[in-house]
Design a protein around this motif. Structure first.
Motif, PDB file in Angstrom:
ATOM      1  N   SER A   1      -1.299   9.631   9.427  1.00  0.00           N
ATOM      2  CA  SER A   1      -1.246  10.775   8.258  1.00  0.00           C
ATOM      3  C   SER A   1      -2.791  11.347   8.964  1.00  0.00           C
ATOM      4  CB  SER A   1      -1.791  11.120   6.958  1.00  0.00           C
ATOM      5  OG  SER A   1      -2.739  10.109   6.416  1.00  0.00           O
ATOM      6  N   GLY A   2      -2.883  12.901   9.134  1.00  0.00           N
ATOM      7  CA  GLY A   2      -4.424  13.357   9.529  1.00  0.00           C
ATOM      8  C   GLY A   2      -5.564  12.805   8.926  1.00  0.00           C
ATOM      9  N   THR A   3      -4.981  12.708   8.115  1.00  0.00           N
ATOM     10  CA  THR A   3      -6.701  12.591   7.171  1.00  0.00           C
ATOM     11  C   THR A   3      -7.502  11.481   7.282  1.00  0.00           C
ATOM     12  OG1 THR A   3      -5.467  12.516   5.122  1.00  0.00           O
ATOM     13  CG2 THR A   3      -6.653  14.174   4.973  1.00  0.00           C
ATOM     14  N   GLU A   4      -6.103  10.398   7.278  1.00  0.00           N
ATOM     15  CA  GLU A   4      -6.149   8.623   6.995  1.00  0.00           C
ATOM     16  C   GLU A   4      -6.739   8.472   8.665  1.00  0.00           C
ATOM     17  OE1 GLU A   4      -6.400   6.348   5.047  1.00  0.00           O
ATOM     18  OE2 GLU A   4      -6.311   7.732   3.582  1.00  0.00           O
TER      19      GLU A   4
ATOM     20  N   LYS B   1     -12.768  -2.999   9.915  1.00  0.00           N
ATOM     21  CA  LYS B   1     -12.504  -1.720   8.546  1.00  0.00           C
ATOM     22  C   LYS B   1     -11.752  -0.781   9.462  1.00  0.00           C
ATOM     23  CE  LYS B   1     -16.032  -0.813   5.811  1.00  0.00           C
ATOM     24  NZ  LYS B   1     -16.270  -0.495   4.842  1.00  0.00           N
ATOM     25  N   GLY B   2     -11.972   0.263  10.362  1.00  0.00           N
ATOM     26  CA  GLY B   2     -11.638   1.047  11.022  1.00  0.00           C
ATOM     27  C   GLY B   2     -10.550   0.784  11.706  1.00  0.00           C
ATOM     28  N   ASN B   3     -10.627  -0.384  12.265  1.00  0.00           N
ATOM     29  CA  ASN B   3      -9.394  -1.317  13.083  1.00  0.00           C
ATOM     30  C   ASN B   3      -8.074  -1.025  12.009  1.00  0.00           C
ATOM     31  OD1 ASN B   3     -10.462  -0.995  15.677  1.00  0.00           O
ATOM     32  ND2 ASN B   3     -11.142  -3.184  15.387  1.00  0.00           N
ATOM     33  N   ALA B   4      -8.741  -2.300  11.035  1.00  0.00           N
ATOM     34  CA  ALA B   4      -7.730  -2.312   9.843  1.00  0.00           C
ATOM     35  C   ALA B   4      -6.712  -1.526   9.144  1.00  0.00           C
ATOM     36  CB  ALA B   4      -8.859  -3.009   9.221  1.00  0.00           C
ATOM     37  N   ARG B   5      -7.654  -0.313   9.246  1.00  0.00           N
ATOM     38  CA  ARG B   5      -7.304   0.989   8.386  1.00  0.00           C
ATOM     39  C   ARG B   5      -5.884   1.443   9.210  1.00  0.00           C
ATOM     40  NH1 ARG B   5      -9.811   5.212   4.956  1.00  0.00           N
ATOM     41  NH2 ARG B   5     -11.400   3.256   4.853  1.00  0.00           N
ATOM     42  N   HIS B   6      -6.435   1.330  10.447  1.00  0.00           N
ATOM     43  CA  HIS B   6      -5.669   2.105  11.999  1.00  0.00           C
ATOM     44  C   HIS B   6      -4.534   1.279  11.888  1.00  0.00           C
ATOM     45  CE1 HIS B   6      -4.308   3.838  15.345  1.00  0.00           C
ATOM     46  NE2 HIS B   6      -5.433   4.302  15.242  1.00  0.00           N
ATOM     47  N   ALA B   7      -4.466  -0.155  11.756  1.00  0.00           N
ATOM     48  CA  ALA B   7      -3.125  -0.862  11.599  1.00  0.00           C
ATOM     49  C   ALA B   7      -2.682  -0.805  10.321  1.00  0.00           C
ATOM     50  CB  ALA B   7      -3.416  -2.223  11.728  1.00  0.00           C
TER      51      ALA B   7
ATOM     52  N   THR C   1       5.561   3.025  10.784  1.00  0.00           N
ATOM     53  CA  THR C   1       6.669   2.007  11.861  1.00  0.00           C
ATOM     54  C   THR C   1       7.732   1.878   9.976  1.00  0.00           C
ATOM     55  OG1 THR C   1       5.472   0.760  13.199  1.00  0.00           O
ATOM     56  CG2 THR C   1       7.806  -0.236  12.461  1.00  0.00           C
ATOM     57  N   PHE C   2       7.600   2.022   8.986  1.00  0.00           N
ATOM     58  CA  PHE C   2       8.281   1.673   7.979  1.00  0.00           C
ATOM     59  C   PHE C   2       9.199   3.343   7.999  1.00  0.00           C
ATOM     60  CE2 PHE C   2       6.755  -2.619   7.938  1.00  0.00           C
ATOM     61  CZ  PHE C   2       7.674  -3.032   7.812  1.00  0.00           C
ATOM     62  N   ARG C   3       8.028   4.304   8.154  1.00  0.00           N
ATOM     63  CA  ARG C   3       8.722   5.680   7.822  1.00  0.00           C
ATOM     64  C   ARG C   3      10.576   5.874   8.370  1.00  0.00           C
ATOM     65  NH1 ARG C   3       3.319   8.573   6.967  1.00  0.00           N
ATOM     66  NH2 ARG C   3       3.088   7.334   5.535  1.00  0.00           N
ATOM     67  N   HIS C   4      10.196   5.268   9.448  1.00  0.00           N
ATOM     68  CA  HIS C   4      10.791   6.344  11.263  1.00  0.00           C
ATOM     69  C   HIS C   4      12.369   5.340  10.881  1.00  0.00           C
ATOM     70  CE1 HIS C   4       8.192   9.414  11.755  1.00  0.00           C
ATOM     71  NE2 HIS C   4       7.355   8.795  12.014  1.00  0.00           N
TER      72      HIS C   4
ATOM     73  N   ASP D   1      -0.350   2.359  11.202  1.00  0.00           N
ATOM     74  CA  ASP D   1       0.614   2.155  12.014  1.00  0.00           C
ATOM     75  C   ASP D   1       2.300   1.691  11.533  1.00  0.00           C
ATOM     76  OD1 ASP D   1      -1.016   3.290  14.217  1.00  0.00           O
ATOM     77  OD2 ASP D   1      -1.843   1.571  15.468  1.00  0.00           O
ATOM     78  N   ILE D   2       1.680   0.304  10.429  1.00  0.00           N
ATOM     79  CA  ILE D   2       2.937  -0.106  10.174  1.00  0.00           C
ATOM     80  C   ILE D   2       3.459   0.982   8.928  1.00  0.00           C
ATOM     81  CG2 ILE D   2       3.045  -1.999   7.929  1.00  0.00           C
ATOM     82  CD1 ILE D   2       0.628  -3.503   9.331  1.00  0.00           C
ATOM     83  N   LYS D   3       2.842   1.029   8.549  1.00  0.00           N
ATOM     84  CA  LYS D   3       3.062   2.543   7.712  1.00  0.00           C
ATOM     85  C   LYS D   3       4.797   3.404   8.286  1.00  0.00           C
ATOM     86  CE  LYS D   3       1.341   4.367   4.424  1.00  0.00           C
ATOM     87  NZ  LYS D   3      -0.517   4.996   3.881  1.00  0.00           N
TER      88      LYS D   3
END
Length: 57
Positions: free
Chosen positions: A2-5, A41-47, A54-57, A50-52
């Motif tokens: 998502s763009g905001t995240e 924290k930024g790296n964790a949010r980004h990861a 992966t499971f969406r598609h 990315d995981i979300k």
């Protein structure tokens, strides 16, 4: 992602990098550590996003 995240993750990473750089410049170890923590924290949010994605598609 998502763009905001995505923007929040990049903002946290940039804020952390700036804080770390300023902390090093003035010799403030606490500020340097806080900058590294903000980047993590930024790296964790980004990861997480990315995981979300992966499971969406």
């Amino acid at each position: 992602m998502s763009g905001t995240e995505k923007s929040k993750a990049h903002a946290e990473q940039a804020k952390g990098k700036a804080k770390e750089t300023v902390g090093r410049a003035v010799g403030n170890e606490r500020m340097t550590a806080e900058g590294r923590a903000d980047q993590a924290k930024g790296n964790a949010r980004h990861a997480k996003e990315d995981i979300k994605d992966t499971f969406r598609h």
